[in-house]
Design a protein around this motif. Structure first.
Motif: not given
Length: 193
Positions: A12-25
């Protein structure tokens, strides 16, 4: 664990999805370079070719310095021959890496499909600019609405290129700087141009 991390209430926190995608990367880059090491980098053929490329790169550098100091307009025969040898060595090393690059590509495709199930149709970031149409096909893939919204695939691709290049430098398996001038983008897509 992956489902827990990517579950909606944790992102829910702003930008956390991008962090998850970068971590998966980052995970994809580590797994990819691990596979490359296991399938390619530790083989005697790869090591032999890499040593030949390093030696030839140093030889070309010395010949170019010698040629500059002598102010000749024509390339020397030794320099031309060494450059041809470099192209042959680079072709050979790309053939050695080809099989493992296909395996890494298939694992990346599988990971992209897994990420797609979590993030397709969902904006994971917002770009500070409106990208040109051709780039927008990647940045806005599967999204509707604001063209500045960014899809997971763009973050994934850019992060993977960044992480793989730096992991190769860290592990010392990238090509020497002098050799990168003789590669085409198709032979070494991760090399800076």
């Amino acid at each position: 664990l992956w489902q827990v991390c990517c579950h909606r209430r944790f992102s829910q926190a702003a930008g956390m999805d991008a962090v998850y995608v970068a971590a998966a990367s980052l995970c994809a880059a580590i797994v990819g370079e691990g596979l490359m090491y296991w399938l390619t980098y530790r083989t005697s053929d790869f090591r032999r070719l890499r040593e030949q490329i390093e030696r030839n790169s140093k030889k070309i550098e010395k010949l170019k310095e010698k040629e500059i100091s002598s102010d000749k307009d024509k390339k020397s025969k030794h320099l031309t021959r060494s450059e041809e040898h470099m192209k042959v060595f680079l072709r050979d090393i790309s053939m050695v890496k080809a099989k493992s690059l296909m395996v890494v590509g298939l694992t990346t495709i599988v990971l992209i499909n897994v990420l797609s199930s979590f993030f397709y149709g969902k904006s994971v970031a917002r770009l500070p600019f409106e990208p040109p149409y051709l780039l927008q096909m990647l940045t806005h893939r599967g999204l509707e609405g604001n063209p500045r919204d960014c899809a997971y695939i763009f973050i994934f691709v850019m992060s993977t290129m960044f992480f793989r290049q730096n992991l190769q430098k860290l592990l010392g398996v990238g090509l020497p700087r002098g050799a990168q001038a003789y590669t085409s983008p198709m032979m070494n897509p991760m090399s800076p141009q």
